[in-house]
Design an enzyme around this catalytic site. Structure first.
Site, PDB file in Angstrom:
ATOM      1  N   ASP A 252       0.834  -1.206   0.000  1.00 30.44           N
ATOM      2  CA  ASP A 252       0.000   0.000   0.000  1.00 30.44           C
ATOM      3  C   ASP A 252       0.864   1.250   0.000  1.00 30.44           C
ATOM      4  O   ASP A 252       2.077   1.198  -0.145  1.00 30.44           O
ATOM      5  CB  ASP A 252      -1.027  -0.029   1.134  1.00 30.44           C
ATOM      6  CG  ASP A 252      -0.381  -0.373   2.456  1.00 30.44           C
ATOM      7  OD1 ASP A 252       0.683   0.204   2.734  1.00 30.44           O
ATOM      8  OD2 ASP A 252      -0.922  -1.219   3.199  1.00 30.44           O
ATOM      9  N   LYS A 274      -4.674   2.524   0.295  1.00 32.00           N
ATOM     10  CA  LYS A 274      -5.812   3.405   0.522  1.00 32.00           C
ATOM     11  C   LYS A 274      -5.334   4.824   0.317  1.00 32.00           C
ATOM     12  O   LYS A 274      -4.362   5.247   0.903  1.00 32.00           O
ATOM     13  CB  LYS A 274      -6.325   3.249   1.947  1.00 32.00           C
ATOM     14  CG  LYS A 274      -6.749   1.833   2.248  1.00 32.00           C
ATOM     15  CD  LYS A 274      -7.108   1.682   3.700  1.00 32.00           C
ATOM     16  CE  LYS A 274      -7.538   0.252   3.961  1.00 32.00           C
ATOM     17  NZ  LYS A 274      -6.549  -0.502   4.696  1.00 32.00           N
ATOM     18  N   MET A 387      -2.047   8.395  12.903  1.00 31.62           N
ATOM     19  CA  MET A 387      -3.165   8.861  12.081  1.00 31.62           C
ATOM     20  C   MET A 387      -3.846  10.071  12.717  1.00 31.62           C
ATOM     21  O   MET A 387      -5.076  10.188  12.682  1.00 31.62           O
ATOM     22  CB  MET A 387      -4.197   7.716  11.885  1.00 31.62           C
ATOM     23  CG  MET A 387      -3.632   6.546  11.127  1.00 31.62           C
ATOM     24  SD  MET A 387      -4.764   5.161  10.992  1.00 31.62           S
ATOM     25  CE  MET A 387      -4.324   4.193  12.420  1.00 31.62           C
TER      26      MET A 387
HETATM   27  N1  SAH Z   1       1.560  -0.215  11.182  1.00 30.67           N
HETATM   28  C1  SAH Z   1       2.105   1.108  11.089  1.00 30.67           C
HETATM   29  C2  SAH Z   1       1.059   2.156  11.348  1.00 30.67           C
HETATM   30  C3  SAH Z   1      -0.024   2.212  10.322  1.00 30.67           C
HETATM   31  S1  SAH Z   1      -1.194   3.458  10.632  1.00 30.67           S
HETATM   32  C4  SAH Z   1       3.266   1.261  12.073  1.00 30.67           C
HETATM   33  O1  SAH Z   1       3.502   0.370  12.891  1.00 30.67           O
HETATM   34  O2  SAH Z   1       3.978   2.245  11.965  1.00 30.67           O
HETATM   35  C5  SAH Z   1      -0.603   4.752   9.635  1.00 30.67           C
HETATM   36  C6  SAH Z   1      -0.061   5.859  10.480  1.00 30.67           C
HETATM   37  O3  SAH Z   1       1.232   5.525  10.935  1.00 30.67           O
HETATM   38  C7  SAH Z   1       0.124   7.165   9.756  1.00 30.67           C
HETATM   39  O4  SAH Z   1      -1.080   7.881   9.700  1.00 30.67           O
HETATM   40  C8  SAH Z   1       1.136   7.857  10.643  1.00 30.67           C
HETATM   41  O5  SAH Z   1       0.549   8.372  11.786  1.00 30.67           O
HETATM   42  C9  SAH Z   1       2.006   6.702  11.057  1.00 30.67           C
HETATM   43  N2  SAH Z   1       3.194   6.581  10.190  1.00 30.67           N
HETATM   44  C10 SAH Z   1       3.535   5.527   9.433  1.00 30.67           C
HETATM   45  N3  SAH Z   1       4.696   5.756   8.797  1.00 30.67           N
HETATM   46  C11 SAH Z   1       5.098   6.979   9.162  1.00 30.67           C
HETATM   47  C12 SAH Z   1       6.223   7.790   8.850  1.00 30.67           C
HETATM   48  N4  SAH Z   1       7.166   7.357   8.005  1.00 30.67           N
HETATM   49  N5  SAH Z   1       6.310   9.010   9.418  1.00 30.67           N
HETATM   50  C13 SAH Z   1       5.365   9.448  10.265  1.00 30.67           C
HETATM   51  N6  SAH Z   1       4.284   8.725  10.596  1.00 30.67           N
HETATM   52  C14 SAH Z   1       4.149   7.510  10.055  1.00 30.67           C
END
Ligand code: SAH
Length: 492
Positions: A252, A274, A387
């Site tokens: 994704d 998404k 998020m």
């Molecule tokens: N499973 C992922 C989270 C998925 S939810 C994890 O463990 O990181 C998606 C959210 O993760 C985004 O809206 C943001 O808040 C955060 N996120 C994921 N990658 C990011 C990044 N490189 N920098 C900042 N926030 C990030």
């Protein structure tokens, strides 16, 4: 990429070398090793030629190279160390349409010679596209130490059995899996250890067993792999291994191209991401798709940003797999909170600031936040909000209305661990305005708590990302267990 990497068959073909010194001798030797016929044009041959002089494929002409003498060559090397002589060769080669290589003159090279690691028939060629031959040699030296000389024997062993295996296993996927089993398992170990007889017995048994099994398709499996927050250097070795084993990948928006490029070139890629609220593929469909692909016998890689079990719906996806009895593996990844905090210089816990850290999602149901405010407002803790970007104004207003100190420190990290990472810090009262002004696009992570104030002191030591910029994916190759690299702290 500035050059097309190819392995060129010179067996029995004529190659011209101009020059009688060390460089000319080295080029000549390489061509001879590959089975080419070489004519060396030089008034006399230096001592470096002594070793190769008796080689059948070598002849020497003391006359300068002429158009007639060059005609018919498939390659031409200028290594006389005399500019006029080499130039003359280059001009002649141009006229005759023969690819030329003039030593140490990149603008007069139709092709360049890579540094090579020779485990004949296995050959690894390394090129820095001419930008740093020394770097290429260093990489070669590292590979020398991890690819044992016996790999040549292993490659010959595979070569000997290829036809038999192709006859027994008709399907490409079955053959690939067969060879992976051989090369990553005990049979390869036997060959590397010199126990060829035993290896022959084992492979014969495996061919017989696989031939029978191949009538029914081998069951597939699913790898639910956490790819970390962006910087490919943050992948685990296990993640890399499974990424390279998969036949089909479901990915994704959060997955960086550098990581996607690690997938085998012939693997199918399916985007199931998404975009904002426009769900390209509903969650149930993703789960169903994984089940269907695995039932077809494929090894399915489900790449997840960060960690699959942290706001990644990983649990839901494997529930479906378990229900259908599809074998699966889950590989944890560095979650955004860990990645962003490390790269922004904000420790999530600290003896003087926070003894606990809470991860919550700011993704409100129907635009409404549903959070346990009593817990979030406790002192001496760090709150990380996933998020939370779009809800940031509401989030900070709620914090204030429910009694948070207006000076409560907050940082927002956008594109954490990527080259494009940006961090804005402020207080719960002013953060929403600052982030709006910075026009963050997300993914963004919100970090709340007094640990944020440590950033001013610690950000200089935050590691550098190896993600995103064009060409930067190169460092990802260092993920090979051979070359574990730690980032040097940035000190200036
Ligand atoms: N499973 C992922 C989270 C998925 S939810 C994890 O463990 O990181 C998606 C959210 O993760 C985004 O809206 C943001 O808040 C955060 N996120 C994921 N990658 C990011 C990044 N490189 N920098 C900042 N926030 C990030």
């Amino acid at each position: 990429m500035d050059h097309l990497p190819i392995f060129f068959d010179v067996r029995g073909k004529y190659v011209a070398v101009v020059g009688g010194g060390t460089i000319a001798a080295r080029k000549t030797e390489m061509v001879l090793r590959a089975g080419g016929r070489v004519t060396v044009f030089a008034p006399e041959l230096g001592p470096d030629f002594l070793e190769i002089l008796r080689h059948d494929g070598l002849s020497h002409s003391s006359a300068p190279v002429s158009r007639e003498a060059l005609a018919g060559a498939v390659l031409a090397y200028g290594a006389s160390e005399d500019a006029a002589t080499d130039n003359h060769l280059f001009e002649l080669a141009r006229e005759l349409g023969i690819p030329a290589n003039i030593a140490d003159t990149p603008e007069k090279c139709d092709f360049i010679m890579p540094a090579i690691l020779d485990r004949d028939p296995l050959v690894v060629a390394i090129s820095s596209s001419g930008s740093s031959p020394i770097l290429a040699r260093i990489i070669k030296a590292r590979l020398e130490s991890v690819i044992p000389a016996a790999y040549g024997r292993l490659a010959r062993f595979v070569g000997r059995h290829r036809e038999k295996v192709s006859a027994a296993l008709k399907r490409g996927t079955d053959r690939r899996r067969f060879w992976e089993r051989v090369l990553e398992g005990p049979i390869a170990d036997l060959v590397l250890a010199g126990a060829d007889d035993q290896a022959e017995d084992e492979i014969a048994a495996l061919i017989a067993a696989s031939g029978k099994a191949a009538e029914a398709p081998m069951p597939g499996e699913v790898y639910l792999v956490g790819a970390g927050p962006g910087d490919p250097d943050l992948l685990t070795f296990k993640a890399l291994r499974l990424i390279q084993r998969a036949d089909v990948v479901l990915y994704d928006r959060l997955i960086d191209d550098c990581i996607l490029n690690l997938v085998r070139r012939d693997a199918e890629r399916i985007y199931v991401g998404k975009m904002n609220r426009d769900h390209t593929m509903p969650q149930e469909d993703i789960s169903k798709l994984m089940v269907r692909l695995a039932k077809e016998g494929r090894r399915v890689l489900r790449l997840k940003g960060g960690d699959p079990f942290i706001f990644g719906r990983g649990g839901e996806e494997i529930e479906e797999l378990a229900k259908e009895s599809i074998p699966f593996q889950v590989v944890p990844g560095i979650t955004a909170a860990s990645g962003c905090s490390a790269y922004a210089g904000i420790p999530l816990t600290h003896r003087d600031h926070a003894q606990a850290c809470i991860f919550v999602t700011g993704h409100g149901k129907n635009g409404k936040l549903d959070l346990d405010w009593k817990t979030l407002l406790q002192p001496h803790q760090t709150v990380v909000i996933y998020m939370g970007l779009s809800m940031l104004p509401e989030l900070s207003r709620e914090f204030l209305e429910r009694g948070a100190d207006a000076g409560l420190p907050v940082a927002v990290v956008d594109h954490g661990t990527r080259r494009t990472q940006r961090v804005v810090s402020g207080t719960i009262a002013d953060i929403a305005g600052k982030v709006a002004a910075a026009e963050f696009t997300g993914p963004s992570l919100v970090i709340i708590g007094s640990v944020v104030t440590l950033r001013d002191r610690l950000k200089w030591y935050a590691p550098e990302s190896s993600a995103s910029d064009e060409g930067d994916c190169l460092r990802t190759l260092s993920l090979d267990p051979i070359e574990i690299q730690t980032s040097e702290p940035e000190t200036a």
